[in-house]
Scaffold this motif. Structure first.
Motif, short mmCIF file in Angstrom:
data_model
loop_
_atom_site.label_atom_id
_atom_site.label_comp_id
_atom_site.label_asym_id
_atom_site.label_seq_id
_atom_site.Cartn_x
_atom_site.Cartn_y
_atom_site.Cartn_z
N MET A 1 -44.96 -15.86 58.08
CA MET A 1 -43.59 -15.79 58.58
C MET A 1 -42.71 -15.07 57.57
O MET A 1 -42.72 -15.39 56.38
N PRO B 1 -38.89 -14.04 56.62
CA PRO B 1 -37.49 -14.37 56.91
C PRO B 1 -36.60 -13.15 57.13
O PRO B 1 -36.93 -12.02 56.76
N GLY C 1 -37.57 -19.37 53.06
CA GLY C 1 -38.42 -20.19 53.91
C GLY C 1 -37.70 -21.26 54.70
O GLY C 1 -38.24 -21.79 55.69
N TYR D 1 -37.50 -21.22 58.52
CA TYR D 1 -38.58 -21.72 59.36
C TYR D 1 -38.92 -23.19 59.09
O TYR D 1 -39.89 -23.72 59.61
N THR E 1 -44.94 -18.42 54.17
CA THR E 1 -43.77 -17.54 54.21
C THR E 1 -43.89 -16.47 53.13
O THR E 1 -44.24 -16.76 51.99
#
Length: 234
Positions: A6, A8, A14, A17, A32
């Motif tokens: 993931m 950002p 982070g 999320y 992340t």
């Protein structure tokens, strides 16, 4: 096990999320990567260096652009793509993007964050004000140097619309209907341009679905991953 990387949004970390990671199924291992290279090629290199050999990539806004470029750069490694609120088009006004970078270099990071925060969330939604505050707090943590590099990359982004047909993996476009940075229509158009594209829209939501509607966002990702075989049902 499915690896979910993931990325950002601009100015975020982070925590963007934090509300969805615990809601994803146990066979999804999320991590992340904060991309803050001087351009998108450098950001892609950061992701590929830190990511597992094969992974699903998710990105929001600036991070969505990084996710898209990563998918195009490494089709053999990316198993699936999730883009939240990020258009593949070129910057509409390069001067505005460069002006934002100038302000960041001049010590106006707080003001930039607050101004962007006013547009980030759908303030009439249940978590709109909290999402705005979270964005400003994340910008303060990430700091002006990283934000400036991200801003420079955004200000010089190329037009990727003609390349969407190259994406062969499953792709989810997840949008808030009230997104003021990237129109929901762009997400729908992207899903049509990608062979295995899918579009999901969240009503009453702005630019940051993971903060504004974490339960619904996680459920949409879970269902999509299961449907396309990226996260077989336990």
């Amino acid at each position: 096990m499915t690896n979910l990387v993931m990325i950002p949004a601009f100015g975020c970390d982070g925590r963007l999320y934090g509300g969805i990671a615990p809601l994803l199924p146990s066979n999804v291992l999320s991590s992340t990567v904060i991309a803050d290279g001087v351009d998108f090629a450098a950001c892609v290199a950061q992701v590929l260096t830190q990511a597992p050999e094969h992974f699903v990539v998710l990105g929001t806004s600036f991070g969505g652009r990084v996710a898209l470029e990563t998918t195009l750069a490494a089709p053999g490694r990316v198993r699936g793509l999730i883009v939240i609120g990020s258009s593949p088009g070129p910057v509409a006004d390069p001067r505005a993007g460069l002006r934002r970078s100038e302000r960041l270099r001049a010590g106006e990071a707080q003001q930039v964050a607050e101004e962007m925060g006013d547009m980030i969330a759908h303030m009439e939604g249940p978590n709109g004000p909290a999402a705005r505050r979270a964005f400003i707090d994340m910008c303060a943590t990430l700091g002006p140097d990283a934000m400036t590099r991200q801003s420079d990359a955004l200000a010089r982004r190329a037009d990727l619309w003609p390349r969407l047909g190259e994406i062969g993996c499953p792709a989810l476009m997840l949008w808030g209907v009230h997104d003021r940075f990237s129109p929901a229509a762009d997400g729908l158009k992207m899903s049509a341009a990608i062979a295995r594209g899918c579009y999901v829209e969240l009503a009453g939501c702005g630019h940051f679905p993971t903060l504004e509607y974490p339960d619904e966002t996680a459920a949409a990702i879970d269902h999509w991953m299961e449907d396309v075989g990226l996260s077989p049902k336990l």
